[in-house]
Motif scaffolding. Structure first.
Motif: not given
Ligand code: DLL
Length: 432
Positions: A343, A355-357, A425
């Motif tokens: 992050e 936003s991230y995954e 996440r």
């Protein structure tokens, strides 16, 4: 073969007695020498003299990784710095590592603990052992190195990387034992095949694998491909490094060095002991460590413990292969990765959204880390050259921080899932 019969075959009553004596001394020692413990125990209204039975340990507050961070680097030190013989560290979230120190006496205990594990794993004085862990602040390489040296084996400090060269050394120097992560053992096997070697071209017979999770199936595959006896061993920097526990050749749990480490298994929710034979969070207490006593350290590792005697003759308790961790730390290719590190990197790129995954998979026993991000910068939408360049810069930045390769997928804005409450996440699809 058993390295220290007196300890490793001790009756349960004798072991409990020894543990209680040592626990009482350790709690008093920590209270007198580490301001952290004095403050915590005073606040909780407990005194070292309240420890009358082993169960009384439950009256004491816990220590967490955060406590170590807050007291970086030497806050837990209980001896003058002049008595430190070695300093190691493990990676952390904030760029600051967790520092762990050893006195000469601690080094001796560490070496003995690893030597016991080496013998339990089938190691002998006539072995030639190749250590393929990274030498440096990580406790894995030097810890195992010292233990093998102690039993009289010839040690090759090969360190990590350059698999082709590792294989050349293995062949030319007639290596009989290897020490590494289980995934690296499979990487070696794969490379041997690619180079046209057969297991018979080598003299390998023993493999000690640890520092990350591995399944029985994975060990079977390693055994088949490398023609050696694989065993699992466990440890963590905060407690000692490798040497907390290790499997014997019967492979039915990792024998804990109980004369030095007292273990509790607690429910991570209630922090109360789990029922016998149930899985719980492992909480460890160092019973002899002079430099940096850890009393009730929450490992966040989930396991269960079997106290029945083992076919090898050892009576020490055995912990099962880990089922996972309670926190979000991922171990990818043996490297500790915190989502917050990822992050931190992503946030420095204004072209992408917040936003991230993170998706972790394991293919052919190799961990793969994918990070999905959303493209925000409208100026470069449809400009494949610019997107390609952005992707390369993000990947390089992630590699610098994590030290592992990442697959980066850039998706459209709003393509990733949104959450009302706590965001999830990470998807870890590994089954081990
Ligand atoms: O990994 C110490 C070690 C080195 C153990 C070499 C064995 C061999 P840390 O870097 O502090 O220390 O990471 C500790 O790694 O809390 C577990 O989550 C994980 N871990 C260690 N051994 C195993 C294992 C070293 N055998 C963290 N199976 C621990 C599964 C393991 N996870």
């Amino acid at each position: 073969m058993i390295y220290d019969e007196r300890i490793e075959k001790m009756s349960r009553e004798e072991m409990r007695k020894l543990q209680l004596e040592r626990l009482q001394q350790m709690v008093a020692y920590a209270y007198d020498n580490v301001p952290f413990y004095k403050k915590k125990y005073d606040e909780a209204g407990v005194k070292p003299s309240d420890i009358k039975t082993l169960k009384d340990i439950e009256k004491l507050p816990f220590v967490t990784k955060q406590d170590l961070r807050d007291n970086y680097p030497y806050g837990f030190l209980s001896v003058p710095t002049s008595e430190i013989a070695r300093i190691h560290a493990s990676s952390g979230t904030s760029g600051k590592p967790t520092v762990v120190v050893y006195t000469k006496e601690d080094m001796e205990i560490w070496t003995e603990c690893v030597a016991r594990m080496v013998v339990a794993a089938g190691g002998r004085s006539d072995d030639i052992v190749q250590i393929c862990f990274g030498y440096g602040l990580f406790t894995g390489a030097l810890g195992l190195h010292q233990g093998w040296e102690r039993i009289g084996a010839a040690v090759i400090p090969a360190s990590t990387g350059n698999t082709e060269r590792q294989i050349m050394l293995m062949k030319d120097l007639q290596t009989t034992a290897i020490v590494c992560t289980p995934s690296y053992a499979l990487r070696i096997a794969e490379e041997m095949e690619r180079l046209g070697y057969k297991p018979e071209d080598f003299k390998l017979r023993v493999g000690m694998f640890g520092s990350e999770a591995s399944s029985d199936a994975m060990h079977e595959e390693i055994a088949r491909k490398l023609h050696l006896m694989p065993t699992d061993n466990y440890g963590l920097s905060e407690i000692i490094g490798p040497g907390v526990s290790g499997e014997c050749v019967h492979k039915c749990g990792m024998h804990i060095n109980e004369d030095h480490f007292y273990s509790e298994l607690l429910s991570p929710d209630t922090l109360q002991p789990v029922e016998d034979g149930e899985y719980g969070e492992l909480v460890l207490t160092t019973l002899t460590k002079k430099s940096m006593p850890m009393i009730r350290y929450r490992t966040k590792d989930i396991t269960k413990i079997d106290y029945s005697p083992c076919a090898c003759g050892r009576t020490t308790a055995r912990m099962a292969k880990l089922r996972g961790r309670t926190d979000d730390m991922l171990i990818i290719k043996g490297v500790n990765v915190f989502p917050s590190q990822i992050e931190g990197v992503l946030l420095t790129f204004p072209e992408i959204g917040a936003s991230y995954e993170i998706v972790v998979t394991r293919e052919d026993y190799k961990d793969k880390l994918e990070v999905k991000v959303e493209l925000l910068d409208e100026k470069i939408i449809g400009d494949y050259g610019a997107i390609e360049s952005l992707s390369r810069r993000i990947k390089n930045a992630l590699k610098t921080v994590l030290q592992i390769d990442v697959k980066l997928t850039i998706v459209d804005h709003m393509a990733l899932k949104r959450f009302d409450g706590k965001a999830k996440r990470v998807t870890d699809l590994r089954t081990y």
